[in-house]
Scaffold this active site. Structure first.
Site, PDB file in Angstrom:
ATOM      1  N   ASP A 167       0.871  -1.176   0.000  1.00  8.11           N
ATOM      2  CA  ASP A 167       0.000   0.000   0.000  1.00  8.11           C
ATOM      3  C   ASP A 167       0.907   1.226   0.000  1.00  8.11           C
ATOM      4  O   ASP A 167       1.461   1.588   1.037  1.00  8.11           O
ATOM      5  CB  ASP A 167      -0.914  -0.019   1.222  1.00  8.11           C
ATOM      6  CG  ASP A 167      -1.711   1.279   1.387  1.00  8.11           C
ATOM      7  OD1 ASP A 167      -1.876   2.010   0.379  1.00  8.11           O
ATOM      8  OD2 ASP A 167      -2.172   1.565   2.514  1.00  8.11           O
ATOM      9  N   LYS A 188       3.038  10.841  -4.292  1.00 10.20           N
ATOM     10  CA  LYS A 188       1.951  10.116  -4.960  1.00 10.20           C
ATOM     11  C   LYS A 188       0.997  11.061  -5.682  1.00 10.20           C
ATOM     12  O   LYS A 188       0.367  10.679  -6.665  1.00 10.20           O
ATOM     13  CB  LYS A 188       1.191   9.283  -3.915  1.00 10.20           C
ATOM     14  CG  LYS A 188       0.115   8.377  -4.493  1.00 10.20           C
ATOM     15  CD  LYS A 188      -0.499   7.544  -3.388  1.00 10.20           C
ATOM     16  CE  LYS A 188      -1.656   6.712  -3.881  1.00 10.20           C
ATOM     17  NZ  LYS A 188      -2.233   5.874  -2.807  1.00 10.20           N
ATOM     18  N   GLU A 194      -7.657   0.641  -4.377  1.00  6.05           N
ATOM     19  CA  GLU A 194      -7.655   0.730  -2.911  1.00  6.05           C
ATOM     20  C   GLU A 194      -9.034   0.432  -2.295  1.00  6.05           C
ATOM     21  O   GLU A 194      -9.105  -0.299  -1.303  1.00  6.05           O
ATOM     22  CB  GLU A 194      -7.154   2.112  -2.478  1.00  6.05           C
ATOM     23  CG  GLU A 194      -5.650   2.286  -2.723  1.00  6.05           C
ATOM     24  CD  GLU A 194      -5.182   3.714  -2.586  1.00  6.05           C
ATOM     25  OE1 GLU A 194      -6.009   4.588  -2.256  1.00  6.05           O
ATOM     26  OE2 GLU A 194      -3.984   3.980  -2.830  1.00  6.05           O
ATOM     27  N   ASP A 207     -12.425   6.868   2.682  1.00  6.04           N
ATOM     28  CA  ASP A 207     -10.979   6.776   2.912  1.00  6.04           C
ATOM     29  C   ASP A 207     -10.461   8.173   3.254  1.00  6.04           C
ATOM     30  O   ASP A 207     -10.312   9.019   2.385  1.00  6.04           O
ATOM     31  CB  ASP A 207     -10.295   6.236   1.657  1.00  6.04           C
ATOM     32  CG  ASP A 207      -8.793   5.996   1.856  1.00  6.04           C
ATOM     33  OD1 ASP A 207      -8.241   6.469   2.868  1.00  6.04           O
ATOM     34  OD2 ASP A 207      -8.180   5.339   1.000  1.00  6.04           O
TER      35      ASP A 207
END
Length: 440
Positions: A37, A100, A203, A225
Site C-alpha cells: 500500500d 503520490k 484501494e 478513505d
C-alpha cells in the site's frame, strides 16, 4: 473401464489426503508475494501466510506497521520513512513527501505552480511532468516514481528481513481514480525497487476484501478513505465476486494534517497569549507539531490530554539583547470538545463527496449495505458519529482503518501466490466512464 475410473478416483483422493496431511504437519512455505500500500501520507507492506490464512502487516525497525511516505536526501545518504520525517524541519528543501500526488500525472503549467506552492521543496515542470529539485553537495532532480521506489525498496527489505527469504513479486494498490498512465508509473516505481507487479488493485476494492466483503452477500459498499492528506469516497457495486466502482468523489486537500494544523494554530496562539511572543525557532515548531499530533491521536481514546513542551522564546525582558532565548515550559489541556470545535467546519466537508457518490450512483443512503472506513483519520470519534448519523447506522469498524488497504492487498497477494487456504479473488470490472468529483 469402471476399474480405471476407480483407480483415478483413488489417485485423486490420495493427492487430496497428501495435501491435507502436508498442510497439517509440514511447516507452511514462506510467502513469496507481498502486498504493498503506497499511500500519500503513509505506506505499509503485508503478507498472507499459507496454512494459517492470516495476514501479517510487517513492522519496521521501530515496530511501526506504517511508515511515512517521505524520502530525505543528505550529502551521505537517502533516507526513507521515519528517518526522513525526522529531517523534515532541518532539511525541508530536500525532504520529499506527497509524491503520490504527482506520479504519472501531466499538469498544466498553472496547476503545477499551484500544487508546488504548497511545499517547502522545489517542484520542477518537465514537459508537464513533475520532478523534485534536490540540492545537497550537488544539485539534481528526481522523479515521483523514484521517490516511490525508495519507499517500496524499504518495505521490500522489511519483508525480506521478517520472512528470511528474497522477495521479487508483489501486488500493489492504487486509488480507483488513477488512469492507465498513473498505474503504469506506479508499476515503474516498483520495478525500480526490484519488484515484479503481478496485479494492480484499486484501494477501495482492497479495503472491501480486508473486511471480507468479497465472500459475503452484499451489493452496495461505500468506502470512506480519510488519511493524512486526502479524502476519497467510493461507491462499489458487488455482483458475486466482482466489484464495479460506480461513483467516486473526494477532496484532495482535506485530511488529518489539516486537523493537526488547526490544533497547532490554536496552541501557537496560546503561546503568544501566555508569553507575549509566538514560537519562531524551527526546533520549537517541530516539537510543538509533534505534541499536537500526539494529542490528536490520544483524543480518539481519551476525553482530554495535556500538552507539555519546552520552548526557547525571546521574550521581552527575559534575557539581555544577543543572549540565548529563555527556556519556558508551555502547558495546555486540550479536550475532545475543543478539538471538535476547532475542526467542525472541516468535518462537515466530509459529507459533500458522500452525497455526491450517492447521487451519481442513483442510490438512497438506505440502499448502502456496508459503510467501510479506511485511513487513520476515520478513527476520530466525531467523524464516525457524523457518518453514522447521516446513514442512520454504524459503519463497519471490524478492521484497523490504518491497515485496511494493505490487509486486502496482502490477501490478493496470497491469491496470486497460490497460498492455501484458498480465498475468493476479487475481480474488478473496469469502469471506463468513471470520473472523480473533487471538492476543496
Amino acid at each position: 473401464m469402471s476399474g480405471e475410473i476407480s483407480m483415478i478416483g483413488s489417485v485423486i483422493l490420495a493427492l487430496f489426503l497428501a495435501g491435507y496431511l502436508g498442510q497439517q504437519y509440514l511447516p507452511p512455505p514462506k510467502p513469496k508475494v507481498i502486498g504493498l500500500d503506497l499511500g500519500t501520507t503513509f505506506c505499509s507492506v503485508g503478507v498472507f501466510h499459507p496454512g494459517s490464512g492470516e495476514v501479517e502487516v510487517i513492522a519496521d525497525e521501530e515496530g511501526k506497521k506504517s511508515i511515512p511516505s517521505a524520502v530525505s536526501f543528505t550529502t551521505t545518504a537517502v533516507l526513507a520513512g521515519h528517518e526522513a520525517v525526522d529531517l523534515a524541519d532541518t532539511n525541508p528543501q530536500n525532504t520529499i513527501y506527497d509524491a503520490k500526488r504527482f506520479i504519472g500525472k501531466i499538469f498544466e503549467p498553472e496547476v503545477m505552480e499551484q500544487e508546488s506552492a504548497r511545499y517547502p521543496f522545489k517542484v520542477i515542470n518537465n514537459n508537464g511532468s513533475a520532478e523534485f529539485l534536490i540540492s545537497t553537495n550537488h544539485t539534481f532532480t528526481v522523479s515521483p516514481e523514484y521517490i516511490g521506489s525508495r519507499l517500496l525498496l524499504k518495505m521490500r527489505k522489511m519483508a525480506e528481513k521478517q520472512l528470511g527469504v528474497p522477495i521479487q513479486k508483489a501486488v500493489i494498490s492504487v486509488p480507483a481514480e488513477f488512469d492507465e498512465r498513473q498505474r503504469n508509473y506506479t508499476v515503474r516505481a516498483a520495478n525500480l525497487a526490484g519488484l515484479e507487479i503481478l496485479r494492480v488493485i484499486n484501494e477501495p476494492t482492497a479495503a472491501a476484501m480486508a473486511y471480507g466483503l468479497h465472500k459475503v452477500d452484499v451489493f452496495n459498499v461505500l468506502v470512506v478513505d480519510l488519511g493524512g492528506g486526502t479524502l476519497d469516497v467510493s461507491l462499489l457495486n458487488k455482483q458475486g465476486g466482482m466489484f464495479l466502482t460506480r461513483a467516486m468523489a473526494g477532496n484532495n486537500k482535506l485530511g488529518g494534517q489539516d486537523f493537526s494544523q488547526r490544533l497547532l494554530q490554536y496552541t501557537t496562539e496560546r503561546v503568544q497569549q501566555e508569553f507575549g511572543v509566538p514560537p519562531t525557532l524551527k526546533e520549537d515548531i517541530h516539537h510543538l507539531r509533534q505534541a499536537v499530533e500526539a494529542a490528536k491521536l490520544n483524543l480518539t481514546l481519551q476525553p482530554s490530554v495535556t500538552i507539555m513542551v519546552p520552548l526557547h522564546l525571546q521574550t521581552s525582558g527575559s534575557s539581555p539583547e544577543g543572549a540565548a532565548p529563555a527556556t519556558v515550559h508551555f502547558q495546555a489541556m486540550i479536550t475532545r470538545e475543543l478539538f471538535e470545535e476547532l475542526n467542525e467546519d472541516l468535518f462537515q466537508k466530509i459529507l459533500a463527496p458522500v452525497k455526491t457518490v450517492l447521487a451519481e450512483g442513483h442510490l438512497e443512503k438506505e440502499d448502502v449495505d456496508e459503510i467501510v472506513l479506511v485511513g487513520g483519520s476515520t478513527r476520530i470519534p466525531r467523524i464516525r458519529r457524523l457518518i453514522s448519523e447521516f446513514f442512520g447506522k454504524e459503519p463497519n469498524t471490524s478492521v484497523d482503518p490504518d491497515l485496511a488497504v494493505v490487509t486486502g492487498v496482502a490477501i490478493q497477494a496470497g491469491i496470486m501466490g497460490g497460498s492455501w487456504p484458498l480465498q475468493v479473488s476479487a475481480i474488478e470490472i473496469p469502469n471506463r466512464h468513471l470520473r472523480k468529483t473533487n471538492f476543496s
